[in-house]
Every structure is written in C-alpha cells, then in structure tokens.
Design an enzyme around this catalytic site. Structure first.
Site, short mmCIF file in Angstrom:
data_model
loop_
_atom_site.label_atom_id
_atom_site.label_comp_id
_atom_site.label_asym_id
_atom_site.label_seq_id
_atom_site.Cartn_x
_atom_site.Cartn_y
_atom_site.Cartn_z
N ARG A 148 0.82 -1.22 0.00
CA ARG A 148 0.00 0.00 0.00
C ARG A 148 0.85 1.26 0.00
O ARG A 148 0.39 2.34 -0.40
CB ARG A 148 -1.01 -0.03 1.15
CG ARG A 148 -2.11 -1.08 0.91
CD ARG A 148 -3.07 -1.16 2.06
NE ARG A 148 -2.47 -1.58 3.29
CZ ARG A 148 -2.22 -2.85 3.65
NH1 ARG A 148 -2.55 -3.84 2.84
NH2 ARG A 148 -1.65 -3.13 4.80
N GLU B 132 5.20 -8.47 15.09
CA GLU B 132 4.59 -8.87 16.35
C GLU B 132 4.88 -10.35 16.63
O GLU B 132 5.26 -10.75 17.72
CB GLU B 132 3.09 -8.62 16.27
CG GLU B 132 2.45 -8.38 17.60
CD GLU B 132 0.99 -8.01 17.44
OE1 GLU B 132 0.58 -7.63 16.32
OE2 GLU B 132 0.26 -8.14 18.43
P1 AMP Z 1 4.56 -1.94 11.46
O1 AMP Z 1 5.86 -2.40 10.90
O2 AMP Z 1 4.14 -2.72 12.68
O3 AMP Z 1 4.54 -0.44 11.72
O4 AMP Z 1 3.43 -2.27 10.40
C1 AMP Z 1 3.21 -1.41 9.34
C2 AMP Z 1 2.87 -2.14 8.07
O5 AMP Z 1 1.92 -3.19 8.29
C3 AMP Z 1 2.26 -1.18 7.10
O6 AMP Z 1 2.81 -1.43 5.81
C4 AMP Z 1 0.78 -1.45 7.15
O7 AMP Z 1 0.21 -1.42 5.87
C5 AMP Z 1 0.64 -2.84 7.79
N1 AMP Z 1 -0.29 -2.85 8.94
C6 AMP Z 1 0.04 -3.08 10.23
N2 AMP Z 1 -1.02 -3.05 11.03
C7 AMP Z 1 -2.08 -2.77 10.24
C8 AMP Z 1 -3.49 -2.58 10.49
N3 AMP Z 1 -4.03 -2.67 11.71
N4 AMP Z 1 -4.28 -2.28 9.43
C9 AMP Z 1 -3.75 -2.19 8.19
N5 AMP Z 1 -2.45 -2.35 7.89
C10 AMP Z 1 -1.61 -2.65 8.90
#
Ligand code: AMP
Length: 171
Positions: free
Chosen positions: A59, A96
């Site tokens: 995205r 996670e």
């Molecule tokens: P992070 O590395 O944990 O910050 O996760 C970010 C990436 O995971 C981004 O590319 C988001 O598109 C996707 N992502 C993580 N959590 C969500 C969520 N609750 N809803 C949609 N996309 C998420």
C-alpha cells in the site's frame, strides 16, 4: 480534513483474530478526498527539497507514487524479498510474531537524495524503521516519514524518533 476517517474501513479480526485492520480501499474510491489526503501528506515537506519518495510494498506504493507525482520526484520501491530484479540490499526486522525482510535496489538512491518515506499506516514502526535504515545505507538522507494512519497505542514513533513523522489520522 474531518471527513477522512469516514473513508477508512475497520475490519475486525483480519488477517488474524485480534487485529483491527484499517482498510484504505474506500479512500481509493473517492478521488477528491484521496487527492486532498495526498496533498496533506506531503504538505510539511514541500520546502524540504525532496528528491525521491520511497514506498513499501504494497500500500506504500499507492500513496508513495501519488506523493512522488505531486512532488515531481522519483519513486523508490521497497519490496519483499526476491521481487526486485537488480542488485539489492536487504534488511530484516521483527514483527509482532516472527520477522520480515525488505529489499531495495542498490542504485535506488545516493548521497544527493533527500527521501520522504510514505506508507498507508504505521503500527509498531518496524517496517518504516527498516526502510529508513536501508535508504540511509545507500547514503541518502531521510527528510521525513508520512502516513495516512498512525496507531498511537503501538508507539511506532519511538522507533523513528530521529525523524520528522507526520500522520493524518490517529487511532
Ligand atoms: P509496522 O511495521 O508494525 O509499523 O506495520 C506497518 C505495516 O503493516 C504497514 O505497511 C501497514 O500497511 C501494515 N499494517 C500493520 N497493522 C495494520 C493494520 N491494523 N491495518 C492495516 N495495515 C496494517
């Protein structure tokens, strides 16, 4: 823009139980609001002499490419392993549960670049921090990171505290 939240759809328990997935596809169906959101996304960085926008698969490609088009800069794709065809640099980071990797072409950016990182959402910040690391390893400077959505309760900003972070909606 107070209406923006209406274009983010919450999908409970996707892709697994307990996750509230923020679906940006309603925003993609609303060209006027989408255009305004991209303008708001880049607004703090207009005077930062951005030379390239980087976006993470998948995205981040959508919002990153729109931002690059508006800023009249190049676009740098950050991809999952084994997708980019030329010489790559790779980094791994924690999720996670488990870990993930991202790759960038070694000639994607260099010392003369000021890069704005763009993604749809920042959760734990692991993806964005890994992306910034890859871009900096190529010698380029990160001028900031811009997200449509920030999940404040996951404190992703803490992993990016040396950068200028800008998000349009907070949950
Ligand atoms: P992070 O590395 O944990 O910050 O996760 C970010 C990436 O995971 C981004 O590319 C988001 O598109 C996707 N992502 C993580 N959590 C969500 C969520 N609750 N809803 C949609 N996309 C998420």
């Amino acid at each position: 823009m107070k209406d923006l939240e209406k274009y983010i759809r919450n999908i409970p328990d996707f892709p697994k139980p307990g996750i509230q997935f923020k679906d940006i596809t309603p925003l993609l169906k609303a060209p006027k609001i989408l255009n305004q959101s991209v303008e708001m996304l880049i607004e703090p960085f207009l005077k930062k002499e951005v030379t390239a926008v980087a976006g993470m698969e998948a995205r981040g490609f959508i919002f990153g490419a729109l931002a690059a088009h508006k800023l009249n800069t190049s676009f740098i794709p950050l991809r999952k392993p084994d997708k980019l065809p030329y010489d790559v640099k790779q980094t791994s980071y924690d999720l996670e549960y488990g870990s993930a990797s991202l790759e960038i072409h070694t000639d994607a950016a260099g010392a003369n670049d000021n890069v704005l990182l763009v993604d749809d959402l920042i959760a734990t910040g692991g993806t964005a921090a890994a992306s910034c690391k890859l871009i900096e390893e190529l010698g380029a400077k990160i001028v900031g990171c811009a997200f449509i959505i920030e999940l404040d309760f996951l404190n992703g900003r803490e992993k990016l505290d040396k950068y200028d972070i800008h998000s349009l909606i907070h949950y």
